[in-house]
Design an enzyme around this catalytic site. Structure first.
Site, PDB file in Angstrom:
ATOM      1  N   GLU A   8       0.850  -1.179   0.000  1.00  0.00           N
ATOM      2  CA  GLU A   8       0.000   0.000   0.000  1.00  0.00           C
ATOM      3  C   GLU A   8       0.897   1.246   0.000  1.00  0.00           C
ATOM      4  O   GLU A   8       0.481   2.333   0.355  1.00  0.00           O
ATOM      5  CB  GLU A   8      -0.977   0.005   1.178  1.00  0.00           C
ATOM      6  CG  GLU A   8      -0.349  -0.205   2.536  1.00  0.00           C
ATOM      7  CD  GLU A   8      -1.374  -0.137   3.642  1.00  0.00           C
ATOM      8  OE1 GLU A   8      -1.992   0.918   3.803  1.00  0.00           O
ATOM      9  OE2 GLU A   8      -1.542  -1.150   4.356  1.00  0.00           O
ATOM     10  N   CYS A  26      -3.409  -3.687   4.334  1.00  0.00           N
ATOM     11  CA  CYS A  26      -2.472  -4.727   4.817  1.00  0.00           C
ATOM     12  C   CYS A  26      -2.791  -6.115   4.288  1.00  0.00           C
ATOM     13  O   CYS A  26      -2.080  -7.081   4.576  1.00  0.00           O
ATOM     14  CB  CYS A  26      -2.462  -4.773   6.347  1.00  0.00           C
ATOM     15  SG  CYS A  26      -1.911  -3.246   7.099  1.00  0.00           S
ATOM     16  N   HIS A  44      -2.447 -10.540  12.261  1.00  0.00           N
ATOM     17  CA  HIS A  44      -1.886  -9.296  11.708  1.00  0.00           C
ATOM     18  C   HIS A  44      -1.481  -8.424  12.902  1.00  0.00           C
ATOM     19  O   HIS A  44      -2.251  -8.260  13.847  1.00  0.00           O
ATOM     20  CB  HIS A  44      -2.942  -8.590  10.838  1.00  0.00           C
ATOM     21  CG  HIS A  44      -2.582  -7.176  10.491  1.00  0.00           C
ATOM     22  ND1 HIS A  44      -1.405  -6.853   9.864  1.00  0.00           N
ATOM     23  CD2 HIS A  44      -3.228  -6.002  10.708  1.00  0.00           C
ATOM     24  CE1 HIS A  44      -1.348  -5.544   9.701  1.00  0.00           C
ATOM     25  NE2 HIS A  44      -2.442  -4.999  10.210  1.00  0.00           N
TER      26      HIS A  44
HETATM   27  P1  HMG Z   1      -4.140   5.992  21.768  1.00  0.00           P
HETATM   28  O1  HMG Z   1      -5.517   6.529  21.791  1.00  0.00           O
HETATM   29  O2  HMG Z   1      -3.041   6.980  21.892  1.00  0.00           O
HETATM   30  O3  HMG Z   1      -3.893   4.934  22.887  1.00  0.00           O
HETATM   31  O4  HMG Z   1      -3.965   5.189  20.396  1.00  0.00           O
HETATM   32  P2  HMG Z   1      -4.864   4.417  24.039  1.00  0.00           P
HETATM   33  O5  HMG Z   1      -5.204   5.529  24.942  1.00  0.00           O
HETATM   34  O6  HMG Z   1      -5.975   3.588  23.421  1.00  0.00           O
HETATM   35  O7  HMG Z   1      -3.841   3.462  24.810  1.00  0.00           O
HETATM   36  C1  HMG Z   1      -3.314   2.333  24.179  1.00  0.00           C
HETATM   37  C2  HMG Z   1      -3.129   1.268  25.255  1.00  0.00           C
HETATM   38  O8  HMG Z   1      -2.087   1.710  26.150  1.00  0.00           O
HETATM   39  C3  HMG Z   1      -4.356   1.058  26.158  1.00  0.00           C
HETATM   40  O9  HMG Z   1      -4.388  -0.328  26.457  1.00  0.00           O
HETATM   41  C4  HMG Z   1      -4.028   1.842  27.424  1.00  0.00           C
HETATM   42  O10 HMG Z   1      -4.689   1.373  28.575  1.00  0.00           O
HETATM   43  C5  HMG Z   1      -2.539   1.630  27.525  1.00  0.00           C
HETATM   44  P3  HMG Z   1      -5.675  -1.217  26.017  1.00  0.00           P
HETATM   45  O11 HMG Z   1      -6.840  -0.647  26.713  1.00  0.00           O
HETATM   46  O12 HMG Z   1      -5.812  -1.044  24.499  1.00  0.00           O
HETATM   47  O13 HMG Z   1      -5.338  -2.601  26.406  1.00  0.00           O
HETATM   48  N1  HMG Z   1      -1.816   2.661  28.276  1.00  0.00           N
HETATM   49  C6  HMG Z   1      -0.779   2.394  29.097  1.00  0.00           C
HETATM   50  N2  HMG Z   1      -0.193   1.221  29.446  1.00  0.00           N
HETATM   51  C7  HMG Z   1       0.862   1.259  30.303  1.00  0.00           C
HETATM   52  N3  HMG Z   1       1.326   2.449  30.833  1.00  0.00           N
HETATM   53  C8  HMG Z   1       0.757   3.631  30.504  1.00  0.00           C
HETATM   54  C9  HMG Z   1      -0.346   3.637  29.605  1.00  0.00           C
HETATM   55  N4  HMG Z   1      -1.127   4.614  29.064  1.00  0.00           N
HETATM   56  C10 HMG Z   1      -2.023   3.996  28.252  1.00  0.00           C
HETATM   57  N5  HMG Z   1       1.244   4.760  31.013  1.00  0.00           N
HETATM   58  C11 HMG Z   1      -4.150   3.503  18.750  1.00  0.00           C
HETATM   59  C12 HMG Z   1      -3.848   3.812  20.219  1.00  0.00           C
HETATM   60  C13 HMG Z   1      -3.856   2.021  18.461  1.00  0.00           C
HETATM   61  C14 HMG Z   1      -5.609   3.773  18.443  1.00  0.00           C
HETATM   62  C15 HMG Z   1      -3.239   4.413  17.854  1.00  0.00           C
HETATM   63  O14 HMG Z   1      -1.887   4.100  18.078  1.00  0.00           O
HETATM   64  C16 HMG Z   1      -3.551   4.304  16.382  1.00  0.00           C
HETATM   65  O15 HMG Z   1      -4.456   4.969  15.877  1.00  0.00           O
HETATM   66  N6  HMG Z   1      -2.776   3.472  15.600  1.00  0.00           N
HETATM   67  C17 HMG Z   1      -2.991   3.289  14.173  1.00  0.00           C
HETATM   68  C18 HMG Z   1      -4.208   2.431  13.875  1.00  0.00           C
HETATM   69  C19 HMG Z   1      -4.011   0.972  14.166  1.00  0.00           C
HETATM   70  O16 HMG Z   1      -2.899   0.479  14.282  1.00  0.00           O
HETATM   71  N7  HMG Z   1      -5.140   0.220  14.238  1.00  0.00           N
HETATM   72  C20 HMG Z   1      -5.090  -1.202  14.478  1.00  0.00           C
HETATM   73  C21 HMG Z   1      -6.279  -1.936  13.866  1.00  0.00           C
HETATM   74  S1  HMG Z   1      -6.481  -1.530  12.130  1.00  0.00           S
HETATM   75  C22 HMG Z   1      -5.196  -2.414  11.332  1.00  0.00           C
HETATM   76  O17 HMG Z   1      -4.559  -3.235  11.920  1.00  0.00           O
HETATM   77  C23 HMG Z   1      -4.904  -2.046   9.904  1.00  0.00           C
HETATM   78  C24 HMG Z   1      -3.615  -1.266   9.687  1.00  0.00           C
HETATM   79  O18 HMG Z   1      -2.508  -2.121   9.846  1.00  0.00           O
HETATM   80  C25 HMG Z   1      -3.620  -0.602   8.315  1.00  0.00           C
HETATM   81  C26 HMG Z   1      -3.864  -1.444   7.073  1.00  0.00           C
HETATM   82  O19 HMG Z   1      -4.624  -2.386   7.040  1.00  0.00           O
HETATM   83  O20 HMG Z   1      -3.294  -1.057   6.059  1.00  0.00           O
HETATM   84  C27 HMG Z   1      -3.458  -0.143  10.678  1.00  0.00           C
END
Ligand code: HMG
Length: 400
Positions: free
Chosen positions: A83, A115, A244
């Site tokens: 991609e 992906c 994935h």
């Molecule tokens: P965010 O909002 O900054 O993070 O973004 P959060 O607030 O959801 O926290 C993440 C985790 O860290 C949580 O754990 C928190 O509790 C924990 P969970 O509830 O998920 O188990 N946390 C802590 N842990 C320890 N110490 C701390 C602490 N603070 C918080 N101090 C998000 C997270 C993944 C949404 C962001 O990084 C993002 O948007 N990433 C890109 C999108 C993505 O990867 N999506 C995955 C599914 S889609 C997919 O896989 C397709 C893709 O590969 C693309 C394609 O297909 O081409 C992306």
């Protein structure tokens, strides 16, 4: 009975440098544990301008032929899943075909579905061989991507870059994969996309997590249906599961979701996670999201650690691509794979990488913005790999 078909060889390639997640956390004023424990990522590969998707693909594919001893002249299909295309029209696979010296009698194309693009290539190759159209030839599938989100955004710690090359043949030395024993899922959703005007992805992060989990449930149900139709219910029993991996925690969430569908509690899911999933997350946690290659980086990690003890056992593979498309399928580890995997040295590319400072990382990102118009530069003395040199007379130029 038909000859077994499946994965004969595998190799990964990563850029020469990475960013430590502790350094990124400090720069963004975030607790490091959010990245290392909250997302389960510790390092993120960063591609320099000469390490474009073509160069990374060539690096992985060359390594595959060198380490496996497979015969390049037998390749009859070459698919690049990406991609991060370098052109609206000319496929990455066309450059790769020349850089590798593949036969002219070869079906060469690029597959795009976020992906999911690499998996489309793998399953098409299995079916191409099963149909007899391959006539004894092999298929090379290369997944290559550079994951980019805006600096300072929530997506930033889930970037990465790299490529995975896979060779599919009718004499597989790693995994056998049965044609048709797979579960598809598709739905038009807006969770993640990369508009034509932007190198950075647009993402609805938390929604994307839910879309991934919904797709997992859908693909798993389709797989169960296929297994029943093929009278192959034993295919549900697997020893390991590769998901994935946009970041390690997503694989953990996926496993909990799948186990819940099977009636297991969260505690039971977390117990089986350590055995069934964790070994596949070691390499991804050092590289980050490489989009099309992420599932296969997880498979490389698993085979690198456990191929010998898994011989004769089944591994489940779940591929997800935003937008979205997904597939759940299984492979059986071939007898002798343990000894063969040692020769493949799957994780060797992670050794001797350079740790970039935040300033270097941000400068690389800046340079990447204009890379597709960069005039040709002489290759650096240290570059002994395929490298993107720049553009001359509207043509991309590579050092082979
Ligand atoms: P965010 O909002 O900054 O993070 O973004 P959060 O607030 O959801 O926290 C993440 C985790 O860290 C949580 O754990 C928190 O509790 C924990 P969970 O509830 O998920 O188990 N946390 C802590 N842990 C320890 N110490 C701390 C602490 N603070 C918080 N101090 C998000 C997270 C993944 C949404 C962001 O990084 C993002 O948007 N990433 C890109 C999108 C993505 O990867 N999506 C995955 C599914 S889609 C997919 O896989 C397709 C893709 O590969 C693309 C394609 O297909 O081409 C992306």
């Amino acid at each position: 009975m038909q000859n077994p078909i499946g994965l004969d060889a595998l190799a990964i390639a990563v850029p020469e440098g990475y960013l430590d997640m502790g350094d990124l956390a400090a720069a963004r004023g975030v607790a490091p544990s959010k990245y290392t424990e909250g997302l389960l990522v510790s390092k993120m590969a960063v591609a320099k301008p000469h390490e474009d998707p073509v160069a990374l693909a060539a690096k992985a594919a060359k390594r595959l032929f060198e380490t496996s001893g497979a015969d390049l002249s037998k390749v009859g299909m070459c698919v690049v899943g990406t991609e991060t295309g370098v052109d609206h029209s000319k496929p990455v696979a066309a450059y790769l075909h020349r850089l590798l010296g593949l036969p002219e009698r070869c079906r060469v194309y690029e597959a795009k579905h976020a992906c999911f693009g690499g998996t489309v290539g793998v399953l098409s190759a299995i079916e191409w061989i099963a149909s007899g159209a391959g006539k004894g030839r092999t298929a090379l599938i290369v997944c290559t991507d550079i994951a980019r989100y805006g600096l300072g955004t929530a997506g930033e710690p889930t970037q990465g870059a790299g490529a995975v090359a896979l060779l599919i043949s009718e004499k597989p030395r790693l995994l056998t994969i049965e044609p048709g024993l797979d579960g598809s899922y598709a739905k038009d959703v807006n969770d993640f996309w990369r508009p034509l005007y932007s190198k950075d992805a647009v993402v609805d992060g938390h929604h994307s997590v839910q879309c991934y989990l919904d797709a997992l449930a859908g693909a798993y149900n389709s797989f169960k249906q296929a297994a029943a139709e093929m009278d192959h219910r034993d295919a549900l029993n697997v020893a390991r599961r590769c998901y994935h991996v946009p970041y390690g925690k997503m694989a953990k969430k996926a496993h909990r979701h799948l186990m819940a569908l099977e009636g297991k509690t969260e505690a039971e899911a977390d117990e089986s996670y350590n055995l069934e999933v964790a070994p596949s997350l070691r390499i991804p946690s050092q590289v980050g999201n490489i989009y099309t290659g992420s599932l296969y980086l997880a498979l490389a990690s698993l085979l690198d650690t456990e191929a010998e003890s898994l011989e004769g056992k089944r591994v489940a593979l779940f591929s997800y691509g935003s937008g979205c498309g997904a597939e759940y399928y299984v492979g059986e580890v071939v007898k002798g794979a343990g000894a063969y995997v040692k020769a493949l040295k799957l994780s060797q590319p992670l050794e001797n990488r350079r740790r970039y400072t935040i300033a270097e990382y941000e400068a690389i990102r800046q340079a990447d913005n204009d890379v597709d118009r960069k005039p040709v530069e002489a290759p650096q003395a240290a570059q002994n790999e395929v490298a993107f040199l720049g553009v001359e007379n509207e043509r991309r130029v590579y050092k082979a």
